[in-house]
Design a protein around this motif. Structure first.
Motif, PDB file in Angstrom:
ATOM      1  N   LEU A   1      -2.582  -4.759  22.949  1.00 17.54           N
ATOM      2  CA  LEU A   1      -1.564  -3.749  23.222  1.00 17.54           C
ATOM      3  C   LEU A   1      -1.348  -3.595  24.727  1.00 17.54           C
ATOM      4  CD1 LEU A   1       0.335  -1.447  22.366  1.00 17.54           C
ATOM      5  CD2 LEU A   1      -1.672   0.066  22.345  1.00 17.54           C
ATOM      6  N   ALA A   2      -2.428  -3.666  25.500  1.00 17.15           N
ATOM      7  CA  ALA A   2      -2.311  -3.496  26.947  1.00 17.15           C
ATOM      8  C   ALA A   2      -1.367  -4.524  27.554  1.00 17.15           C
ATOM      9  CB  ALA A   2      -3.683  -3.586  27.596  1.00 17.15           C
ATOM     10  N   GLY A   3      -1.472  -5.768  27.104  1.00 18.12           N
ATOM     11  CA  GLY A   3      -0.573  -6.791  27.625  1.00 18.12           C
ATOM     12  C   GLY A   3       0.881  -6.436  27.424  1.00 18.12           C
ATOM     13  N   GLU A   4       1.205  -5.861  26.250  1.00 18.16           N
ATOM     14  CA  GLU A   4       2.581  -5.459  25.962  1.00 18.16           C
ATOM     15  C   GLU A   4       2.995  -4.250  26.807  1.00 18.16           C
ATOM     16  OE1 GLU A   4       2.753  -4.721  21.800  1.00 18.16           O
ATOM     17  OE2 GLU A   4       1.938  -6.683  21.248  1.00 18.16           O
ATOM     18  N   LEU A   5       2.105  -3.265  26.917  1.00 16.83           N
ATOM     19  CA  LEU A   5       2.436  -2.057  27.662  1.00 16.83           C
ATOM     20  C   LEU A   5       2.605  -2.323  29.157  1.00 16.83           C
ATOM     21  CD1 LEU A   5       0.005   0.505  25.977  1.00 16.83           C
ATOM     22  CD2 LEU A   5       2.461   0.300  25.611  1.00 16.83           C
ATOM     23  N   LEU A   6       1.958  -3.372  29.636  1.00 19.24           N
ATOM     24  CA  LEU A   6       2.021  -3.702  31.060  1.00 19.24           C
ATOM     25  C   LEU A   6       3.180  -4.640  31.406  1.00 19.24           C
ATOM     26  CD1 LEU A   6      -1.804  -4.135  31.768  1.00 19.24           C
ATOM     27  CD2 LEU A   6      -0.335  -2.294  32.593  1.00 19.24           C
ATOM     28  N   ARG A   7       4.065  -4.856  30.477  1.00 21.98           N
ATOM     29  CA  ARG A   7       5.187  -5.769  30.695  1.00 21.98           C
ATOM     30  C   ARG A   7       5.931  -5.457  31.998  1.00 21.98           C
ATOM     31  NH1 ARG A   7       8.038  -9.028  27.313  1.00 21.98           N
ATOM     32  NH2 ARG A   7       6.856  -8.187  25.533  1.00 21.98           N
ATOM     33  N   ASP A   8       6.134  -4.194  32.280  1.00 20.35           N
ATOM     34  CA  ASP A   8       6.880  -3.798  33.472  1.00 20.35           C
ATOM     35  C   ASP A   8       5.981  -3.255  34.578  1.00 20.35           C
ATOM     36  OD1 ASP A   8       9.383  -4.472  32.322  1.00 20.35           O
ATOM     37  OD2 ASP A   8       9.341  -2.588  31.193  1.00 20.35           O
ATOM     38  N   GLY A   9       4.675  -3.469  34.447  1.00 19.84           N
ATOM     39  CA  GLY A   9       3.734  -3.021  35.461  1.00 19.84           C
ATOM     40  C   GLY A   9       2.944  -1.805  35.018  1.00 19.84           C
ATOM     41  N   GLY A  10       1.852  -1.539  35.728  1.00 19.36           N
ATOM     42  CA  GLY A  10       1.031  -0.375  35.430  1.00 19.36           C
ATOM     43  C   GLY A  10      -0.449  -0.711  35.427  1.00 19.36           C
ATOM     44  N   ARG A  11      -1.259   0.290  35.047  1.00 18.13           N
ATOM     45  CA  ARG A  11      -2.720   0.167  35.028  1.00 18.13           C
ATOM     46  C   ARG A  11      -3.259   0.708  33.717  1.00 18.13           C
ATOM     47  NH1 ARG A  11      -3.870   2.900  41.004  1.00 18.13           N
ATOM     48  NH2 ARG A  11      -2.692   1.362  42.247  1.00 18.13           N
ATOM     49  N   ILE A  12      -4.117  -0.059  33.075  1.00 19.86           N
ATOM     50  CA  ILE A  12      -4.701   0.351  31.790  1.00 19.86           C
ATOM     51  C   ILE A  12      -6.200   0.086  31.811  1.00 19.86           C
ATOM     52  CG2 ILE A  12      -4.830  -0.210  29.321  1.00 19.86           C
ATOM     53  CD1 ILE A  12      -1.837  -0.620  29.324  1.00 19.86           C
ATOM     54  N   HIS A  13      -6.961   1.057  31.272  1.00 19.82           N
ATOM     55  CA  HIS A  13      -8.413   0.939  31.129  1.00 19.82           C
ATOM     56  C   HIS A  13      -8.747   0.827  29.647  1.00 19.82           C
ATOM     57  CE1 HIS A  13     -12.601   1.247  31.731  1.00 19.82           C
ATOM     58  NE2 HIS A  13     -12.739   2.544  31.934  1.00 19.82           N
ATOM     59  N   ASN A  14      -9.441  -0.232  29.284  1.00 20.97           N
ATOM     60  CA  ASN A  14      -9.937  -0.422  27.917  1.00 20.97           C
ATOM     61  C   ASN A  14     -11.451  -0.555  27.984  1.00 20.97           C
ATOM     62  OD1 ASN A  14     -10.529  -1.130  25.283  1.00 20.97           O
ATOM     63  ND2 ASN A  14      -9.772  -3.238  25.474  1.00 20.97           N
ATOM     64  N   PRO A  15     -12.193   0.568  28.001  1.00 19.66           N
ATOM     65  CA  PRO A  15     -13.653   0.471  28.124  1.00 19.66           C
ATOM     66  C   PRO A  15     -14.314  -0.194  26.929  1.00 19.66           C
ATOM     67  CG  PRO A  15     -12.982   2.732  27.662  1.00 19.66           C
ATOM     68  CD  PRO A  15     -11.727   1.967  27.937  1.00 19.66           C
ATOM     69  N   GLY A  16     -13.628  -0.246  25.789  1.00 16.88           N
ATOM     70  CA  GLY A  16     -14.177  -0.933  24.626  1.00 16.88           C
ATOM     71  C   GLY A  16     -13.975  -2.432  24.668  1.00 16.88           C
ATOM     72  N   GLY A  17     -13.342  -2.934  25.721  1.00 17.21           N
ATOM     73  CA  GLY A  17     -13.116  -4.368  25.863  1.00 17.21           C
ATOM     74  C   GLY A  17     -14.180  -5.023  26.720  1.00 17.21           C
ATOM     75  N   GLY A  18     -13.883  -6.247  27.116  1.00 19.63           N
ATOM     76  CA  GLY A  18     -14.814  -6.999  27.956  1.00 19.63           C
ATOM     77  C   GLY A  18     -15.765  -7.888  27.194  1.00 19.63           C
ATOM     78  N   THR A  19     -15.457  -8.188  25.928  1.00 23.65           N
ATOM     79  CA  THR A  19     -16.339  -9.022  25.096  1.00 23.65           C
ATOM     80  C   THR A  19     -16.082 -10.499  25.417  1.00 23.65           C
ATOM     81  OG1 THR A  19     -14.716  -8.818  23.306  1.00 23.65           O
ATOM     82  CG2 THR A  19     -16.570  -7.301  23.284  1.00 23.65           C
TER      83      THR A  19
END
Length: 376
Positions: free
Chosen positions: A111-129
């Protein structure tokens, strides 16, 4: 776009088992702590979706995804699934949410990839696997949300993606996916001679992979050297459309599964510098097996990402979150120091820069101008 934090209550109470390093609360601590600090209004929180097999199959094999789902439903794996897919092992055990939990972390990165289409910053602490492989679980990682997040960013228009990984363990799954892609810059700092025993300094892919194995006792001064002479110059010269930072907390001094000795200041300083270098930024969690150091570091990550000031002393509501944590069965949890309850920021771990560190950084810094696709 206003910075967003993606999370889920599936992490609250979900555990790999009472004996496993991932028995400790991590994402739930970040959510509780950032809310207690007043840093996470409803407008900046988004519940992570659970990725469906069709979305995950952009990198993971259908056979593996089917085996993972079957193991969750049946609560068991047969010897063939264990041998082929690495399920039901000591590192990757069968547990009640073994598909739903990683699919939630992967859903957030997709989802983050889609939301960042036009730029921005997203934190997914449950990621990083970052250890997950296409057809098998690996190193506590059933899916590879880092790979899926990079692919999602590219589908949404980010041609060049820089992936920086400061986990104590090498990013073997991400390197497997992108080592031969000249449009993906890979930089990994990790503890030498530690599982998965990959990421040697000479492993260069087609020229845009930088592996920096580091010795035990790594201090903030040595990490600052790697940051200023290798990581930031390489990313800046690469000129990415998006940056993904895997910010494993197992590289800090208090972690039971590594012997690096950074303070959390080293992570925050790198994050603060990197967010200036690309219009899209995805921040992931990763390793980290001490609940206090993980919760404090990743909550501070959100503060940096969203422009909050980190106070010297936590308010009572935030202190109560940290005092409510337990780390049973580990010597570091029996007598936690007082600052684990009252502050987010560690004391800086300043020290000498060892020759072995400076020599490795100098060697890799000399390769920056050889990255493909650059006009310098």
């Amino acid at each position: 776009m206003t910075p967003l934090l993606l999370g889920s209550d599936i992490y609250r109470g979900s555990s790999y088992g009472t004996w496993h390093p991932l028995r400790v609360p991590r994402v739930s601590t970040v959510l509780d702590l950032t809310r207690a600090m007043g840093w996470l209004p409803a407008s900046q929180f988004r519940t992570s979706p659970r990725a469906k097999p069709a979305a995950l199959s952009v990198w993971h094999t259908p056979a593996y995804l089917a085996a993972l789902q079957h193991a969750e439903v049946s609560g068991a794996v047969d010897k063939d699934a264990r041998a082929r897919h690495g399920l039901g092992t000591v590192s990757n055990p069968v547990f009640p949410e073994m598909f739903r939990r990683p699919a939630t972390g992967a859903g957030a990165s997709l989802l983050a990839g889609e939301l960042l289409r036009d730029g921005g910053r997203i934190h997914n602490p449950g990621g990083g696997t970052h250890h997950g492989m296409p057809d098998r679980a690996n190193g506590f990682c059933y899916l590879n949300d880092a790979v899926l997040g990079i692919l999602s960013l590219k589908r949404a228009g980010a041609v060049r993606v820089a992936y920086v990984d400061i986990d104590a363990h090498h990013m073997d799954g991400v390197e497997y996916a992108f080592a031969d892609d000249p449009d993906t810059l890979l930089i990994s700092t990790h503890e030498e001679k530690r599982w998965p025993f990959t990421g040697l300094i000479g492993d260069a892919g087609v020229g845009q992979t930088f592996n920096l194995p580091l010795p035990r006792g790594l201090n903030d001064s040595e990490m600052a050297l790697a940051r200023d002479r290798l990581m930031l110059p390489a990313v800046e010269l690469f000129a990415p459309d998006a940056i993904v930072l895997q910010c494993g907390a197992d590289a800090v001094d208090e972690d039971p599964l590594s012997r690096l000795a950074l303070s959390n200041n080293a992570h925050w300083d790198l994050l603060a510098a990197l967010i200036q270098l690309a219009p899209r930024f995805l921040l992931l969690g990763g390793g980290g097996y001490n609940p206090w150091s993980v919760g404090r570091l990743w909550s501070g990550n959100w503060a940096v990402l969203s422009g909050q000031d980190i106070p010297d002393r936590l308010p009572p509501e935030a202190e109560a979150v940290l005092r409510g944590l337990r780390f049973d069965g580990n010597s570091r949890g029996r007598n936690p120091p007082e600052h684990w309850f009252t502050t987010l920021r560690d004391a800086p771990h300043i020290g000498p820069v060892r020759t072995e560190v400076s020599d490795r950084v100098t060697y890799l810094a000399g390769r920056i101008v050889d990255m493909p696709g650059l006009s310098v």
